[in-house]
Scaffold this motif. Structure first.
Motif, PDB file in Angstrom:
ATOM      1  N   TYR A 100      -3.818   3.953  10.248  1.00  0.00           N
ATOM      2  CA  TYR A 100      -3.438   3.886   8.479  1.00  0.00           C
ATOM      3  C   TYR A 100      -2.917   5.163   8.096  1.00  0.00           C
ATOM      4  CZ  TYR A 100      -3.208   2.491   3.175  1.00  0.00           C
ATOM      5  OH  TYR A 100      -2.769   2.236   2.385  1.00  0.00           O
ATOM      6  N   ASP A 101      -3.907   6.532   8.019  1.00  0.00           N
ATOM      7  CA  ASP A 101      -3.478   7.909   8.358  1.00  0.00           C
ATOM      8  C   ASP A 101      -2.449   7.786   8.450  1.00  0.00           C
ATOM      9  OD1 ASP A 101      -5.272   7.515   5.298  1.00  0.00           O
ATOM     10  OD2 ASP A 101      -6.706   8.515   6.998  1.00  0.00           O
ATOM     11  N   LYS A 102      -2.298   7.733   9.375  1.00  0.00           N
ATOM     12  CA  LYS A 102      -1.101   8.424  10.858  1.00  0.00           C
ATOM     13  C   LYS A 102       0.379   7.681   9.479  1.00  0.00           C
ATOM     14  CE  LYS A 102       0.570   6.751  14.540  1.00  0.00           C
ATOM     15  NZ  LYS A 102      -0.116   6.366  16.036  1.00  0.00           N
ATOM     16  N   HIS A 103       0.119   6.780   9.203  1.00  0.00           N
ATOM     17  CA  HIS A 103       1.176   5.778   9.304  1.00  0.00           C
ATOM     18  C   HIS A 103       1.847   6.612   7.464  1.00  0.00           C
ATOM     19  CE1 HIS A 103       0.970   3.638  12.817  1.00  0.00           C
ATOM     20  NE2 HIS A 103       1.808   3.383  12.777  1.00  0.00           N
ATOM     21  N   PHE A 140      13.791   0.551   5.338  1.00  0.00           N
ATOM     22  CA  PHE A 140      12.618   0.789   4.785  1.00  0.00           C
ATOM     23  C   PHE A 140      11.530   0.672   6.076  1.00  0.00           C
ATOM     24  CE2 PHE A 140      12.969  -4.207   5.114  1.00  0.00           C
ATOM     25  CZ  PHE A 140      11.708  -4.103   5.612  1.00  0.00           C
ATOM     26  N   HIS A 141      10.183   1.234   5.470  1.00  0.00           N
ATOM     27  CA  HIS A 141       9.229   1.026   5.845  1.00  0.00           C
ATOM     28  C   HIS A 141       7.721   0.546   4.990  1.00  0.00           C
ATOM     29  CE1 HIS A 141      10.264   2.892   9.413  1.00  0.00           C
ATOM     30  NE2 HIS A 141      10.797   3.942   8.833  1.00  0.00           N
ATOM     31  N   LEU A 142       6.705   0.080   5.429  1.00  0.00           N
ATOM     32  CA  LEU A 142       6.135  -0.799   4.413  1.00  0.00           C
ATOM     33  C   LEU A 142       5.253  -0.260   5.336  1.00  0.00           C
ATOM     34  CD1 LEU A 142       7.259  -4.398   3.624  1.00  0.00           C
ATOM     35  CD2 LEU A 142       8.036  -1.585   1.381  1.00  0.00           C
ATOM     36  N   LEU A 143       3.673  -0.204   4.435  1.00  0.00           N
ATOM     37  CA  LEU A 143       2.515  -0.665   4.894  1.00  0.00           C
ATOM     38  C   LEU A 143       1.681  -1.811   4.049  1.00  0.00           C
ATOM     39  CD1 LEU A 143       0.483   2.431   5.436  1.00  0.00           C
ATOM     40  CD2 LEU A 143       1.239   0.882   6.666  1.00  0.00           C
ATOM     41  N   MET A 144       0.877  -2.756   4.127  1.00  0.00           N
ATOM     42  CA  MET A 144       1.245  -3.827   3.752  1.00  0.00           C
ATOM     43  C   MET A 144       0.264  -4.992   4.397  1.00  0.00           C
ATOM     44  SD  MET A 144       4.873  -6.215   4.951  1.00  0.00           S
ATOM     45  CE  MET A 144       4.648  -7.542   3.140  1.00  0.00           C
ATOM     46  N   THR A 145      -0.430  -5.419   3.156  1.00  0.00           N
ATOM     47  CA  THR A 145      -1.148  -6.578   4.244  1.00  0.00           C
ATOM     48  C   THR A 145      -0.925  -7.960   3.517  1.00  0.00           C
ATOM     49  OG1 THR A 145      -3.353  -5.189   3.785  1.00  0.00           O
ATOM     50  CG2 THR A 145      -3.663  -7.013   4.040  1.00  0.00           C
ATOM     51  N   PRO A 146      -0.384  -8.579   3.973  1.00  0.00           N
ATOM     52  CA  PRO A 146      -0.067 -10.270   3.840  1.00  0.00           C
ATOM     53  C   PRO A 146      -1.193 -10.815   2.919  1.00  0.00           C
ATOM     54  CG  PRO A 146       0.881  -9.189   5.803  1.00  0.00           C
ATOM     55  CD  PRO A 146      -0.339  -8.667   5.669  1.00  0.00           C
ATOM     56  N   HIS A 183       0.946  -1.181  -0.082  1.00  0.00           N
ATOM     57  CA  HIS A 183      -0.120   0.143  -0.485  1.00  0.00           C
ATOM     58  C   HIS A 183       0.913   1.132  -0.187  1.00  0.00           C
ATOM     59  CE1 HIS A 183      -3.399  -2.677   0.646  1.00  0.00           C
ATOM     60  NE2 HIS A 183      -2.739  -3.215   1.974  1.00  0.00           N
ATOM     61  N   GLU A 184       1.960   0.850   0.908  1.00  0.00           N
ATOM     62  CA  GLU A 184       3.146   2.132   0.877  1.00  0.00           C
ATOM     63  C   GLU A 184       4.063   1.914   1.070  1.00  0.00           C
ATOM     64  OE1 GLU A 184       1.961   5.456  -0.087  1.00  0.00           O
ATOM     65  OE2 GLU A 184       0.026   4.887   0.406  1.00  0.00           O
ATOM     66  N   PHE A 185       4.727   2.940   0.969  1.00  0.00           N
ATOM     67  CA  PHE A 185       6.323   2.308   1.534  1.00  0.00           C
ATOM     68  C   PHE A 185       7.562   3.552   0.976  1.00  0.00           C
ATOM     69  CE2 PHE A 185       6.775   1.943  -2.949  1.00  0.00           C
ATOM     70  CZ  PHE A 185       7.316   2.935  -3.490  1.00  0.00           C
ATOM     71  N   VAL A 186       8.441   3.191   1.987  1.00  0.00           N
ATOM     72  CA  VAL A 186      10.036   4.591   1.838  1.00  0.00           C
ATOM     73  C   VAL A 186      11.035   3.581   1.726  1.00  0.00           C
ATOM     74  CG1 VAL A 186       9.880   5.592   4.257  1.00  0.00           C
ATOM     75  CG2 VAL A 186      10.761   6.908   1.923  1.00  0.00           C
ATOM     76  N   LEU A 187      12.255   3.621   1.073  1.00  0.00           N
ATOM     77  CA  LEU A 187      12.952   2.631   1.154  1.00  0.00           C
ATOM     78  C   LEU A 187      14.571   4.185   1.828  1.00  0.00           C
ATOM     79  CD1 LEU A 187      15.279   0.759   1.166  1.00  0.00           C
ATOM     80  CD2 LEU A 187      15.871   1.179  -1.206  1.00  0.00           C
ATOM     81  N   MET A 188      14.793   3.655   3.025  1.00  0.00           N
ATOM     82  CA  MET A 188      15.732   5.469   3.419  1.00  0.00           C
ATOM     83  C   MET A 188      17.602   5.101   3.059  1.00  0.00           C
ATOM     84  SD  MET A 188      14.128   7.882   4.311  1.00  0.00           S
ATOM     85  CE  MET A 188      14.916   9.022   5.569  1.00  0.00           C
ATOM     86  N   PRO A 189      18.105   5.316   3.698  1.00  0.00           N
ATOM     87  CA  PRO A 189      19.559   5.117   3.046  1.00  0.00           C
ATOM     88  C   PRO A 189      19.285   3.330   3.781  1.00  0.00           C
ATOM     89  CG  PRO A 189      19.255   7.247   2.349  1.00  0.00           C
ATOM     90  CD  PRO A 189      18.049   6.638   3.308  1.00  0.00           C
ATOM     91  N   ASP A 190      19.327   3.620   5.101  1.00  0.00           N
ATOM     92  CA  ASP A 190      19.239   2.708   6.167  1.00  0.00           C
ATOM     93  C   ASP A 190      18.852   1.975   6.688  1.00  0.00           C
ATOM     94  OD1 ASP A 190      18.623   4.470   7.505  1.00  0.00           O
ATOM     95  OD2 ASP A 190      20.601   4.970   8.738  1.00  0.00           O
TER      96      ASP A 190
END
Length: 186
Positions: free
Chosen positions: A114-117, A63-69, A54-61
């Motif tokens: 969800y919106d906060k994340h 990552f953060h994901l919003l996902m539904t397995p 649903h959402e993500f960011v890859l930082m240099p060191d």
């Protein structure tokens, strides 16, 4: 002493999670474009078989994901991290330790959570001075052109689906003592 409740198994339960993981010793491996591209190649290759993204960011060191397995949460993250490690060894010739062991997760409770994340994910590169606005950072779902899976139906705000999402405004039967313990942990 506060006991943390056991996490429910995330197999096919249609729960959405905020997931984060760091590189080994917080090394900035993803400053290198070849590493970042390989991360996304791996992330997107497992998407259809194991999770909705649903959402993500890859930082240099990290990552953060919003996902539904669609399989277990643990297997989904293992495919992301382990799959990347395997690919890095094969395609980049790296034998280095890549990931810190484990990952952190938070089950998303409702559309406000969800919106906060989403907000946190989008602002992470801005806070780290990698860009001035979220849409400028190419390794984020805020950057134009990324194809994402839709927000899970139960997490859409009332205005987006026309009816209430069915989530209680307060947790039923929550004792004052339990609530105070939760607030003390923050």
């Amino acid at each position: 002493m506060v006991l943390k409740p056991a996490r429910e198994h995330a197999t096919n339960n249609a729960q959405t999670y905020f997931v984060t993981s760091d590189t080994w010793e917080r090394r900035a491996l993803f400053h290198a474009e070849s590493w970042a591209r390989l991360f996304f190649k791996n992330l997107l290759s497992h998407r259809a078989e194991s999770y909705l993204l649903h959402e993500f960011v890859l930082m240099p060191d990290h990552f953060h994901l919003l996902m539904t397995p669609t399989t277990s949460l643990e297997k989904s993250v293992q495919l992301i991290k382990g799959g990347f490690s395997f690919s890095a060894k094969k395609e980049l010739g790296s034998n280095a330790e890549i990931w810190r062991r484990g990952f952190a997760d938070h089950r998303i409770r409702d559309h406000e959570d969800y919106d906060k994340h989403v907000h946190y994910i989008h602002l992470n590169p801005v806070k780290k001075h990698l860009c001035t606005s979220p849409a400028e950072y190419p390794y984020s779902s805020a950057y134009p052109g990324w194809k994402l899976d839709p927000i899970p139906q139960g997490l859409k705000p009332e205005s987006a689906i026309g009816t209430a999402c069915g989530t209680a405004k307060a947790v039923p039967f929550q004792s004052l003592k339990h609530k105070n313990l939760q607030e003390a942990e923050k």
